[in-house]
Design a protein around this motif. Structure first.
Motif, short mmCIF file in Angstrom:
data_model
loop_
_atom_site.label_atom_id
_atom_site.label_comp_id
_atom_site.label_asym_id
_atom_site.label_seq_id
_atom_site.Cartn_x
_atom_site.Cartn_y
_atom_site.Cartn_z
N UNK A 163 0.87 -1.40 -0.01
CA UNK A 163 -0.12 -0.16 0.23
C UNK A 163 0.77 1.06 -0.06
N UNK A 164 0.98 1.84 -1.02
CA UNK A 164 1.94 3.18 -1.75
C UNK A 164 0.77 4.73 -0.74
N UNK A 165 1.51 5.50 0.05
CA UNK A 165 1.22 6.77 -0.02
C UNK A 165 2.12 7.76 -0.52
N UNK A 208 5.22 -8.97 -6.14
CA UNK A 208 4.57 -7.82 -5.85
C UNK A 208 3.78 -6.60 -6.94
N UNK A 209 2.72 -7.03 -5.65
CA UNK A 209 2.01 -5.81 -6.33
C UNK A 209 1.11 -4.39 -5.20
N UNK A 210 1.65 -3.64 -6.56
CA UNK A 210 0.96 -1.75 -5.44
C UNK A 210 -0.19 -1.31 -5.57
N UNK A 211 -0.71 -0.95 -4.38
CA UNK A 211 -2.20 -0.04 -4.04
C UNK A 211 -1.76 1.62 -4.11
N UNK A 212 -2.08 2.65 -5.26
CA UNK A 212 -1.67 3.80 -5.08
C UNK A 212 -3.12 4.19 -5.43
N UNK A 213 -3.93 5.04 -4.22
CA UNK A 213 -4.60 6.02 -4.99
C UNK A 213 -4.20 6.93 -6.93
N UNK A 214 -3.05 7.39 -6.26
CA UNK A 214 -2.59 7.89 -7.56
C UNK A 214 -2.54 9.46 -7.67
N UNK A 215 -2.34 10.08 -6.22
CA UNK A 215 -3.16 11.09 -6.37
C UNK A 215 -1.88 12.47 -6.95
N UNK A 216 -2.65 13.13 -7.79
CA UNK A 216 -1.17 14.37 -7.96
C UNK A 216 -0.28 14.75 -7.50
N UNK A 217 -0.41 15.03 -5.82
CA UNK A 217 0.90 15.11 -4.85
C UNK A 217 1.41 13.90 -5.07
N UNK A 218 0.65 12.42 -5.58
CA UNK A 218 1.67 11.55 -5.18
C UNK A 218 2.79 11.49 -6.05
N UNK A 246 -3.82 7.81 1.54
CA UNK A 246 -3.72 6.46 1.97
C UNK A 246 -5.34 6.30 3.50
N UNK A 247 -5.28 7.70 3.77
CA UNK A 247 -6.63 8.04 4.74
C UNK A 247 -7.66 7.67 3.56
N UNK A 248 -7.42 7.90 2.24
CA UNK A 248 -8.71 7.72 1.21
C UNK A 248 -8.73 6.77 0.75
N UNK A 249 -7.64 5.63 0.87
CA UNK A 249 -7.48 4.43 0.23
C UNK A 249 -8.30 3.84 1.54
N UNK A 250 -9.84 3.22 0.36
CA UNK A 250 -10.79 2.25 1.68
C UNK A 250 -9.76 1.03 1.67
N UNK A 251 -10.87 0.51 2.68
CA UNK A 251 -10.85 -1.34 3.30
C UNK A 251 -11.19 -2.00 2.05
#
Length: 354
Positions: A278-280, A294-304, A330-335
């Motif tokens: 889980x990448x923030x 290895x699998x990465x999960x990210x929201x891909x926000x402009x600031x990341x 990370x806070x907006x990455x839900x369960x």
């Protein structure tokens, strides 16, 4: 050779000059004038013994092990002295991990004889024959594993396969009750708490009998930092403060590992467990292990990522993190988003949901 009279950072330049074929360097500084002979670069067929000493975080050290795999595959007698970036030995983590690999303790590093000595960021144990490399001079978009492989190729002429990382724990006797479980890793290196996903406790409640693998400082962080939620009372088996070989064994036998961007994520990947990281705020390009499991999960926000940035809404530095967006990456990455990733990567685990 350790010489505190020399200006900091000379080692990388001496290595670069040596790789360019320069045989003598005159170093002039406020401390005086020195004549230095850069390490001599041999052709790979003339390298019979190679020694790697490294001082870094666990994840970085794991990424370096592809260099050792390449050396062994080319018939070199290979030795490794891995240290935490705090200076303690990591040799137990690699015991029996690679046939023929010799593990060297720090107190023996300076005396160890080899045709080629590679030193990655270990200034406390530097020898005058070391090829020295500082990964912190690399840009954020360059993958760590590939950067180490390039260094190895520059010195030896051999290009390692960055996927061939490994870890020990092979000789640990592990109880059957800790095998074939989903393992959650909420850890982070001290001072990097903004890399922690807030919702491991809520995720654990949605899974069937998961393990939380952590240290006491992780429990403390999730209990005290206002952007995290407590790990207690979530129905998981909490294993804390296990030694590293046991940690590697638990991760090796996991059905699935879900982890922050942390050292245990790299151990899990090197142990060949299917792993979701889980990448923030940290850089996927820089930190992602390059094995296929290895699998990465990210929201891909402009600031990341804010790692390595000098401006923007957030910053990621040791003990100096902040975010005006309240850690939205990370806070907006839900369960539910994490569970959807589990369904995509390991659909057979749907029965493990509650």
């Amino acid at each position: 050779m350790k010489d505190d009279t020399r200006p900091w950072g000379w080692e990388s330049y001496i290595t670069s000059l040596g790789l360019m074929g320069v045989t003598t360097v005159r170093l002039i500084s406020q401390s005086g004038e020195f004549v230095i002979s850069p390490p001599y670069c041999k052709k790979s067929e003339h390298i019979h013994t190679i020694f790697l000493i490294a001082c870094a975080g666990i994840g970085n050290v794991i990424q370096m092990t592809s260099l050792l795999s390449a050396a062994v595959q080319h018939g070199m007698h290979t030795a490794f002295c891995p240290l935490f970036d705090s200076g303690g030995s990591l040799t137990r983590l690699f015991k029996n991990a690679l046939p023929g690999l010799a593990l060297i303790e720090p107190e023996d590093a300076l005396q160890f004889k080899a045709d080629v000595r590679l030193n990655i960021e270990c200034r406390a144990h530097i020898h005058n024959e070391d090829f020295f490399y500082s990964p912190y001079r690399e840009p954020m978009h360059k993958n760590e594993g590939e950067a180490y492989a390039d260094f190895f190729k520059n010195v030896t002429g051999i290009k390692p396969f960055v996927e061939e990382t490994f870890v020990g724990g092979l000789d640990v006797s592990l109880s059957e009750q800790f095998k074939q479980r989903i393992v959650l890793c909420p850890g982070s290196k001290p001072g990097w708490d903004s890399k922690r996903w807030p919702y491991f406790s809520q995720l654990a409640k949605q899974l069937d009998n998961p393990i939380i693998l952590c240290q006491q400082m992780d429990i403390d962080a999730y209990s005290t930092l206002n952007f995290l939620s407590t790990l207690c009372d979530c129905g998981a088996t909490i294993i804390k403060n296990a030694d590293l070989p046991e940690v590697a064994a638990i991760l090796r036998h996991a059905k699935l590992v879900i982890a922050n961007d942390c050292g245990l994520a790299h151990i899990a990947v090197a142990a060949n467990a299917p792993t979701i990281i889980l990448f923030g705020p940290s850089s996927i390009k820089k930190n992602k292990p390059l094995k296929k499991n290895a699998h990465c999960l990210s929201l891909g926000l402009d600031c990341q990522p804010c790692q390595g940035k000098h401006n923007g809404p957030g910053r990621l530095k040791p003990w100096d993190y902040a975010c005006t967006l309240k850690y939205a990456c990370l806070k907006n990455m839900s369960v539910d988003m994490v569970l959807s990733a589990v369904d995509r990567i390991c659909p057979s685990l749907a029965a493990n949901y509650i």
